[in-house]
Each structure stands twice: as C-alpha cells, then as structure tokens.
Design an enzyme around this catalytic site. Structure first.
Site, PDB file in Angstrom:
ATOM      1  CD  GLN A 175      -2.812   0.981   2.488  1.00 26.49           C
ATOM      2  OE1 GLN A 175      -3.754   0.196   2.419  1.00 26.49           O
ATOM      3  NE2 GLN A 175      -2.565   1.675   3.578  1.00 26.49           N
TER       4      GLN A 175
ATOM      5  CD  GLU B  26      -2.616   7.665   3.054  1.00 23.03           C
ATOM      6  OE1 GLU B  26      -1.414   7.754   3.328  1.00 23.03           O
ATOM      7  OE2 GLU B  26      -3.417   6.983   3.710  1.00 23.03           O
TER       8      GLU B  26
ATOM      9  CG  ASP C 258       0.757   0.302   5.661  1.00 20.77           C
ATOM     10  OD1 ASP C 258       0.702  -0.909   5.998  1.00 20.77           O
ATOM     11  OD2 ASP C 258      -0.200   1.088   5.805  1.00 20.77           O
TER      12      ASP C 258
ATOM     13  CD  GLU D  83       1.253   1.027   8.833  1.00 22.68           C
ATOM     14  OE1 GLU D  83       2.088   1.937   8.658  1.00 22.68           O
ATOM     15  OE2 GLU D  83       0.031   1.212   8.772  1.00 22.68           O
TER      16      GLU D  83
ATOM     17  CG  ASP E  92      -3.063   0.370  10.386  1.00 22.02           C
ATOM     18  OD1 ASP E  92      -4.000   0.585  11.153  1.00 22.02           O
ATOM     19  OD2 ASP E  92      -3.066   0.756   9.195  1.00 22.02           O
TER      20      ASP E  92
ATOM     21  CE  LYS F 154      -4.653   4.055   9.914  1.00 24.38           C
ATOM     22  NZ  LYS F 154      -4.920   2.826   9.117  1.00 24.38           N
TER      23      LYS F 154
ATOM     24  CB  SER G 179      -6.665   6.528   2.676  1.00 23.45           C
ATOM     25  OG  SER G 179      -7.795   5.766   3.030  1.00 23.45           O
TER      26      SER G 179
ATOM     27  CE  LYS H 295       1.243   5.141   6.899  1.00 25.52           C
ATOM     28  NZ  LYS H 295       0.534   3.854   7.064  1.00 25.52           N
TER      29      LYS H 295
HETATM   30  P1  PGA Z   1      -6.461   3.685   5.503  1.00 23.62           P
HETATM   31  O1  PGA Z   1      -4.899   3.587   5.209  1.00 23.62           O
HETATM   32  O2  PGA Z   1      -6.732   4.990   6.117  1.00 23.62           O
HETATM   33  O3  PGA Z   1      -7.094   3.501   4.140  1.00 23.62           O
HETATM   34  O4  PGA Z   1      -6.782   2.534   6.429  1.00 23.62           O
HETATM   35  C1  PGA Z   1      -3.906   4.028   6.095  1.00 23.62           C
HETATM   36  C2  PGA Z   1      -3.028   2.888   6.571  1.00 23.62           C
HETATM   37  O5  PGA Z   1      -3.271   1.717   6.269  1.00 23.62           O
HETATM   38  O6  PGA Z   1      -2.066   3.135   7.311  1.00 23.62           O
HETATM   39 ZN    ZN Z   2      -1.594   0.817   7.541  1.00 25.06          ZN
END
Ligand code: PGA
Ligand code: ZN
Length: 431
Positions: free
Chosen positions: A165, A208, A245, A288, A315, A340, A370, A391
């Site tokens: 990703q 992003e 990641d 990650e 994560d 998060k 994202s 991040k």
């Molecule tokens: P997401 O991606 O916000 O789409 O989950 C961010 C990440 O995986 O760190």
């Molecule tokens: Zn992630």
C-alpha cells in the site's frame, strides 16, 4: 461562578472528506462561550477490528451519507453530555461509550462519537486559552514527531497499482521537523522525475497525495523510491530511510497472500522471506502490517526475526485497541503501534493506547486516514501525547499539508524549546 467549561451546545453537520465522501463535523460550545470544532477522517483499507462508522445506506451519496450519525450527535449524544465539564475528557468519553452500548460503537457510530470527543477537547483548550497540544500535554516542552512520508502508493489507495500500500520515507538524519519536510519534498520531486524519465505516468496522485504509477512489481516500487532518494542527493539509510506499509490484510486469501500485481500466491513464511530480501537490498527501517490482521503466528515469526533491529508497526493488527495491544505485548509481537483515533472512536481510547504502548517500550505513530480532511487536530495529538512519530500521507493535497503546516508552526512557535524526536523515536525491542 457557574462552570464556564460546562458543555452548553453541540451541533453537527455532514461535511465531505478528501475523497469527496461524507463525514461528520461537529461544534461544541461551552457555557463561557469557548468553541471547539472537529471533522473526522475515514479509511479505505479498514481493518475488521476497528470501531464502526455509521453510514446511512440507501441511494443518497451511494449509501455513504452520515445523516443518521449527525442526528445521533444532535439528538442523543448532545443532550446526554449537556452540562458535562468539557475538561473531563475521560468521563465524557465513557458516558458516550456507555450510551452506545456496543463494543465497536456501531449503534450510534464511531464517527459521531469521535467528532464530539475531539470537538470537546478543542473547546476545553479554547476555554483555557492554550493550543490543543499544550492542553493535551501533561507538562514538558513540545516534542515534534519524526514524520513518515508517503512517496509511492499502491493497494487500495492507488487503484491496486501494486499490492503493497505505501512506500514511505523516514528522514532519519534530519535535525528538525522542518528539515525533515524539506528533505521529503526533495525525494518526492526527484522520484517523480525519475518516474517520468522512465515513461511512467507520475502526474496522477493517489489517495494520500503520493505517486501512483503503474509498476510491474512491488520490488519495482522500492527500486523507484531508492532511485529518488539517490537523485535527491540524500544518503540512503544515513539521512533518508525507507518505511513500508504492506497492509497485508488487504491481500489475504484464505491461509495465503495473493500478490495480484505479480500473479503469485505465497504463505506467511513466503511473504516474510520476500520482505527479508527487500530488506537486504534497501535501507528499510519500518515495516507496517507485514502479515494480516489475524495472523498472530505470522506476526510472531516476523517479531522473532526482526523486532530488535527494525520497527514492526501494527495497524490493522492492533486497531488502536487496548485489548489487542495487551495481547501483542503478552506474545512479544511488534514493537510499535499505529494510533488512528477513529479506529478507537474516542480521544481517551486512543490516548490509553499511547500510554500503554510507551509503558511497554513500544513506539507510537499517530496516523491520519486515506480519507482525511483539512482539519489539523491530529498534529496537536502527536505533539501533546509525545507520540514520537506521525504518518499523514504525502506532501501534496491540503488535507495532508494541513497537518504538516500545523507542525511547522508549532515548531516555529516553540523556538528553542522545541525538541525534535529524531530517529530515536523508531521502535526497537531493547532486550
Ligand atoms: P487507511 O490507510 O486509512 O485507508 O486505512 C492508512 C493505513 O493503512 O495506514
Ligand atoms: Zn496501515
């Protein structure tokens, strides 16, 4: 004196995030007149163990509307917290969690609850006449986080260009936050120019703000990034290192991992072997989600192998959840936690994860989603909680630069008192 920080009015509305998808925005006013607002983010590679955002379904906004969550703020949460002291964040968050009554906050919506939670902290900070980071910090000078900056995107954020990703950089040799950002800018620009020389379309940006070129393999993305670092005139490893990641949850297929970009299927051991080969060729300092969110065995293998000299960042694995973190600590899995706030659903829940992680010697990386917004509260959380790392995505698009810009300002305002976390913030098992 009547309590000037008693919550007096809670208002919410449907706003749009950076993907143009509806999200919840909220304003909390306290009796003394101070006001706080917050807009919440939303992920694309969402894990199964995250708190649940409430979406309307139906035709409007293709089912992604949040009118019900907005209504839950105004008709249920607002009246329930009316008169509550905005400075009592833990009590407020517990009240809302109880009112919801489900473990994943899916009844009233984690998007509704987080909006009230953060707007309240902002109102309390405004009432105290201090910036949010200062309000959140128990004491001490501001700690500016080491940024982890996206340069090349794949997976769910770039139409599946490659499976992995995020290919990011960590400016490990930088001496200030501002210098880290300038180095990252040089790498992003140099990587884009290498890509266009190779005939890759590098003008399209991913979710992003990173480059999302079509590449033949995951390794090719790493090679492109390494060339960008070299082209920028920065020393690979010593000045600028690489973070990945993998977001492996996204390509779990039964007991295996399907690398669609390479038309290959591997088991966890095969995936770790692949990562080991990448590590042998490139200056990687952070991995990650190297395996899926429920692959505790794979995570244990990765940790046995690398936890003493590589940041292993959970994560989807931890989902900013205290119980999942406890299990990881017990099993000796990972050495860093991605934080998060919307995976948790409340500010107190996310803060508890940061505190427990630090106690256990785990590093913390506060993270945007994202789908994010122009709101910048995340930057203050990183500083106030002394997270050490942040991040936010890449260096383009305003929902990303809002956070970088906020940190640049905090560093400037703090002057000589600003401390930059530097490379020491990265996770490592020290036993
Ligand atoms: P997401 O991606 O916000 O789409 O989950 C961010 C990440 O995986 O760190
Ligand atoms: Zn992630």
């Amino acid at each position: 004196m009547s309590n000037a920080t008693a919550i007096d009015r809670v208002m919410a509305w449907e706003a749009l995030d950076s993907r143009g998808t509806p999200t919840v925005a909220c304003e909390v006013r306290v009796a003394g007149g101070a006001v706080g607002t917050a807009t919440v983010p939303s992920g694309a590679s969402t894990g199964a163990h995250e708190a649940r955002e409430l979406r309307d379904g139906g035709e409007r906004y293709a089912g992604r509307g949040v009118q019900q969550a907005v209504s839950n703020v105004e008709r249920i949460l607002g009246p329930a917290v009316h008169g509550h002291d905005a400075r009592d964040q833990a009590g407020l968050d517990a009240t809302m969690r109880q009112l919801d009554g489900t473990p994943n906050l899916g009844r009233l919506g984690a998007n509704a609850i987080l909006a009230v939670s953060i707007a309240t902290a902002r109102a309390a900070a405004a009432a105290a006449n201090v910036p949010l980071h200062r309000y959140l910090a128990a004491d001490g000078d501001p700690l500016l986080p080491m940024p982890m900056i996206n340069i090349v995107s794949g997976g769910a954020h770039a139409g599946g260009a490659v499976d992995v990703q995020d290919f990011l950089i960590v400016p490990v040799g930088a001496e200030s936050f501002a210098q880290a950002i300038e180095w990252a800018w040089r790498v992003r620009r140099a990587t884009a120019s290498v890509a266009s020389e190779r005939g890759l379309i590098a003008v399209l940006v991913a979710d992003e703000g990173g480059l999302g070129p079509s590449l033949p393999s995951n390794r090719a993305a790493l090679e492109l990034l390494a060339s960008g670092i070299a082209r920028a005139g920065l020393q690979p490893g010593a000045e600028v290192a690489i973070a990945i990641d993998v977001a492996a949850t996204q390509f779990v297929q039964g007991n295996h991992y399907h690398l669609a970009a390479e038309d290959r299927t591997v088991d966890a051991a095969g995936l770790l072997e692949e990562l080991a080969e990448w590590r042998a060729s490139y200056p990687i300092v952070s991995l990650e989600d190297p395996v899926g969110e429920d692959d505790w065995d794979g995570w244990r293998d990765a940790s046995t192998r690398w936890a003493t000299d590589l940041q292993l960042l959970g994560d989807d694995l931890f989902a900013t959840d205290l119980q999942r973190l406890e299990r990881g600590i017990d099993m000796g899995v990972a050495n860093a936690v991605l934080v998060k706030p919307n995976q948790s659903g409340t500010l107190s829940g996310a803060k508890a994860v940061v505190i427990r992680a630090h106690e256990a010697g785990y590093a913390t990386v506060v993270s945007a989603r994202s789908g994010d917004t122009e709101d910048d509260w995340l930057a203050d959380l990183a500083v106030g909680w002394r997270a050490g790392q942040i991040k936010v995505g890449s260096l383009t698009r305003s929902e990303r630069t809002a956070k970088w810009n906020r940190l640049l300002r905090i560093e400037k305002e703090a002057g000589g008192r600003a401390v930059f976390a530097g490379r020491a913030a990265l996770g490592r098992r020290r036993t």
